[in-house]
Motif scaffolding. Sequence first.
Motif, short mmCIF file in Angstrom:
data_model
loop_
_atom_site.label_atom_id
_atom_site.label_comp_id
_atom_site.label_asym_id
_atom_site.label_seq_id
_atom_site.Cartn_x
_atom_site.Cartn_y
_atom_site.Cartn_z
N GLN A 145 -2.30 -7.87 -10.29
CA GLN A 145 -3.28 -7.00 -10.65
C GLN A 145 -2.95 -5.63 -10.55
N ILE A 146 -2.36 -5.52 -9.29
CA ILE A 146 -1.85 -4.04 -8.84
C ILE A 146 -0.71 -3.79 -9.55
N GLY A 199 -0.37 -0.47 -11.93
CA GLY A 199 0.77 0.37 -11.67
C GLY A 199 1.59 0.58 -13.07
N GLN A 255 2.51 1.71 -3.25
CA GLN A 255 1.40 2.07 -4.21
C GLN A 255 1.39 3.86 -4.30
N ASN A 284 0.84 -1.16 0.18
CA ASN A 284 -0.01 0.07 0.21
C ASN A 284 0.86 1.43 -0.01
N ILE A 315 -0.33 -9.85 -5.97
CA ILE A 315 -0.19 -8.56 -6.48
C ILE A 315 -0.47 -8.17 -7.92
#
Lengths: 559, 828
Positions: free
Chosen positions: B145-146, B150, B117, B114, B143
């Motif tokens: 997808q994150i 990004g 990000q 987090n 992660i």
Amino acid sequence: MSTVEALYIFDEHNTPLLEHSYVGRPPASSTLLPLYLSHAAPRPSLIYLPNTNPATLLYSVIQDQLLFLCPCSSDTEPLQVLEFLHRVADVLEDFLGSPLLASKIEAHYDVVAQLLNEMVDGGIIACTEPNALRDVVDAPNFIKSLLGGVGLPSSTPSSLTPSATPFSLASRPSPRLGPTNTPQATSSVPWRRANVRHTSNEMYVDIVETLEVTLSPSGRPLSAIANGTVAFTAKVSGVPDLILQLGCPGGVQNAVALPVFHPCVRLNRWKERPGELSFVPPDGRFVLAGYEVDLLGPAALDAFSTSASAKSSPKLNIPATVSVHPSLGPSASDFEVRLQLNPRFTGKSPAPNSSSTGGKGGLGRGISGAGFSSSGTTAAPAIEEMAVHIPLPVGVRNIADLRVLKGNGDASYSPGDRSIEWHISSREISLLMSQDRGGGVGATATLRGTVIGQEDETAESEPAPFATGTYDYDDEQTPSQQEKTKTEPRKIDYAKRNKVLMPSCATVSFSVKGWLASGIKVESLNLDHKRSKGLGSGVTPYKGVKYLCVSRRGVEARC
Amino acid sequence: MESISRISSLLETARDLTLEAANNANNARRSTPKELPSGQLKKLLDSRSEREILEGLRRVVTMSYRQPPSQTLPFFSHVIKNVASPSLAVKKLVYIYLLQHAEHEPDTALLSINTIQKSLTDTNPHLRALALRVMSSIRVPVISQIVSLGIKRGAGDMSPLVRRAAALAIPKCYRLDPNTEPQLLEYLSTLLGDKQYFVAGAAVAAFLELCPDRLDLLHPHYRSLVQKLVDMDEWGQLATLRLMMVYARKCFPRRTRKVQKTPHSNTTSSKPTKSTKGFYDTESDSEEEEEKEQNMEEIAVLDPDLELLLKSCQPLLQSRNAAVVVAVARTYLYLGTPEYLIQAVGPLVSLLRSAGDIQHIALHNIVQVCLTHPEPFVKYYTHFLVRSTDAPHIWRLKLELLTLIFPYAQLRLQSLILAELSHFSHSGSLDPTLVKESVRAIGRCSQSPATSPQTSARCLRLLLKHIGSADGHLVAESLEVIRHLIQRNPSAHRTTVVRLAKHLDAATSPQARASIIWLVGEFAGLDSENNIAADVLRILVKGFADEAEPAKLQIVLLAAKVYIHHLNANPPPEPSKTEEPKASPPLLDSYHEEEGGFRDENLEAHSQPTESHQPEKPHPIKALYDYILLLARYDTSYDLRDRTRVYKALLATPTSTQLASLLLLAPKPVPHIPSPSETRKGYVLGSASLVIGDEGGVGGLRGYDDLPRWVKEGDEPDAALRDETVSTSASTYDSARTISAADRLDAAAGSSRTPDSIMSPRSLNGVGESSVGVSASKGKEKTLDDWLAEESGSEEETDEDEEEETDEEESEYETESESGGEGDRLVK
């Protein structure tokens, strides 16, 4: 298909210093090192290890006695990996200081780790320019103090954005007024760091030529190549635009062959006007260009065989040559090595001329530090570190009666060695030179020795040196005849056998400061004030030029 | 080019180095921080003071490099919670730790995502790029997808740094979760069209990792990529050249045009063309047929787009990176015409100046090019002369190069090469393998089809000189090569064999003697009127007991051969004998006819000369043979006794020699020694498989991609694909091209003038602001050199005013920095 899977560094005793893996699961350094060491001594730079899982290509580079290993599990371009390893060494040296030592790496793992992470991203080589890396990684502090405050002053840990500090804001002449206030932390020229500032502006050109000369038994040069490298040290604020003019008797375009350049050099400029290097240098030390010069010229081959006599052979102007004369003496077991010194070069002069200048008048060595001016000037270049190296065949067991007949120096050989080393200090050279100053032919020094072969070999062949020369089963032959036939070829046989034990070549190593074999000179080094930015108008940087001609066993004579 | 560290080691004298090394060894080894107990370390990490945290992190990072991860893992949570620290230095070290340990504690690692990000939206582009890089490098599949999001964000970032990080993150994300591929491809195709050369370079590298087969994505970007090639960094250039080789092979069919051969081009250009064709001989049969027309010559017609690639490669030949030079040579070899390849020869040779490790690989590549195009290398012969300091893997390749250029060299050079080879063959006592290899090299020189008979004879003379040498290796190897030479043309070398036989008196090495005896035996059947074989056997038999085993074996074999020739020539009268001549090989047949006069009348009269104890003496050959059998029977060597028994059985009945002649007199195949690297000829230039050879498996190493075939005429993708997209998005690419390194430099240099217009994010994003002051008006294909070369005068006028301004400001800073410097000095 990732290129770089891991990087392992070992120190000179092969103890692991650093292990950094980038992608995948490369074999550990502890498995790779024994496999690497199990290869015979001159190890190739690319070794295939089928016994690891997965089968691994192992690339290796040794730099400053550190061993760099890089395993790859799939086919890659070998030169890409090897060039990368060299760049890693360069970058580490740039950040940690030269020479690169194991202790320096150990003391700065945090910096090294940052560098390694920046250089390779997910196995893909991302960025290897030392200047670009300086923008993102802070060099360790002791370097900064050494360089006198070089480097981004943003290393204060409290500032998140470098632009927040007043200093770096000030360093930008016109603060950006755009909608997004992105600080220009990145440099506009990929190889030059942003916001370079130096209190004293200096530029140094170092031209190093490495000689590779091969002389035939008759003394005629077969090949003579000088490999040149132009190293440049720029400590100039802002974005300087420099023009370096090289000159050479006979024209640069005729002398210099196969040049390669740092990306900063404008190729078109060189093509239009050979000898002129126009560039915006990276900050710090870098290799500007590489070139080679054929000292014999293009007609060497014709001259080689049209005339048989050695006199008409192309004149080669190098500080020292050597010749080997094997199979001398009654049993043809002696050899003689003669070192011929060119009278143009002197040994270390007793009173060193400290105000040494290079090239033209204007280019004096700015600061007389750097330990250069102690000896060797352009006017009277001096030979240093002279050594003759004579490799010996495997069969040689010992060298008896090794002595320097003429001249002086220190010849060393210990039984079992595969070579003889003959060192002559620069003082001894100048002594030699002074002895026959009048002749103008230069000085010679001679080394003589006797080879002794394997004992058991002679013992073995003594009873029956010839299997066929004698007809043992032939009753008709008288024993006396037999003896005759036996002894005569035996003498020849000694000569023959000793011939096998003779050294087949000798190499000379030396270094000469203030002189280049190719005759290349720096004619001028100018800063284009119109194009350069960020340097005060009245500021003229110090300029320095240094020439060095090196032979690392590069002059080789055969016999 | 030499690396700077190698040059500085030359410049700094050895004394300085050792002094500093000693100094450092004393200081630094001691000064490396002693390891703290873990409690204290944790305290440091938990501290509020940034300096202490930094110190703690340094120690943990140092530990992680010296000890197994289990030692540093306990600090995981203590380290990770610092990820939110506002300090960049702390963040960087936390990230390093995180990357090293995330896999061991994926759950705790997720806690930091987090914060990372959040950093993606930081104002500092360096931090954004760093965060993106770190996030994608965490090997926790959850992660993906994150990360993908990004990357999406990063691909649209205004800072090229971040976009490059995004490009490099794409393959990492794919490795985390292959299902993200469709999204990733989308981002990738945007990035491929990026106008920033170092973003495009990274994108190409990512493309090669992710989907090297999706060439359809490339069409719209082909031309812009090719034009950016010069300005990319060396690694981007490498990736692009690699990609373009595949692309060009699959998208530009090889078109050829037949033209009348010009007399001049006979020697220089036509030959390479042919050999290139031979190299790709599998590609099309029609071409092969066309080539049969003698006076017609095929000239490759290059697609304009392909030519663009070849032309834009040219400046890269002066690159300092050896890999780039080889990559360009590869492009020219497989895509271009011989004219292009010749340009690459010099730069390839120049790689021999660099460090030994690079030299080795470069030599492999040079040999590979030289195998197909030897002529252009001839003038660089001085670089291929073997030096005493060369390592075995280097001189091996150099010797090969010398033999490869030998047939194409002028006479003087040929004699130089031969002198060189013979020097190493007899003075190479330094290394027995060097002797062996150089003798073989002489053999190859004389074998080559292009060598004239005189030169060939000269090689043979050279080798014959070696026979008397005391060096066993040399003699054995020379004879081996002589044997090959003789076998290639037996009839011409009858006298040579006689000469060799004479050398039996002098040769001492058992291997050499064995070789000579074998040769004599092979020639025993030729010209039997005055064949020396029987006489040689007679002499050898006398010294049989003193011979070494290899020679003994050959003597017995020689005896068997002589005897069978004798039997064939004088068949013992038998009732069944009429069939014999038919059965024996035709070669022997003819001798049979000729040698009628040789026949022993006495023997013919008797039906079974061997077994019947006649009062007459048996034929001398028969007697010799029997004597040898007798001697060998009591030899100490098993092998020899066994072989003797075989021969004895074979030749037991003089009337049936068919089987024996089949075994003993079988025609030997003519040996051909190929150049050692012939076996690697199939591998692509610049690959690791080329260096390793077949050792790495027959099809090359894992991950080796063979060169794709040329696409068939008609199958290629439409050339308009490349045009069309360029025209539609022309404005984008125009502005893209204008902002090359040159303009960035401009921007930096003249930042006081037009900083906003050039560096503004809008133009960076390529929205098409073609009015970006001076730079945009200068056309699209401007490189750095152009820009700096033609810096217009009009610009300078405006410069003057602003320069003053800058100078004023500059001088201010000057003083400031100077005072700073003074301060430093004071501190010191």
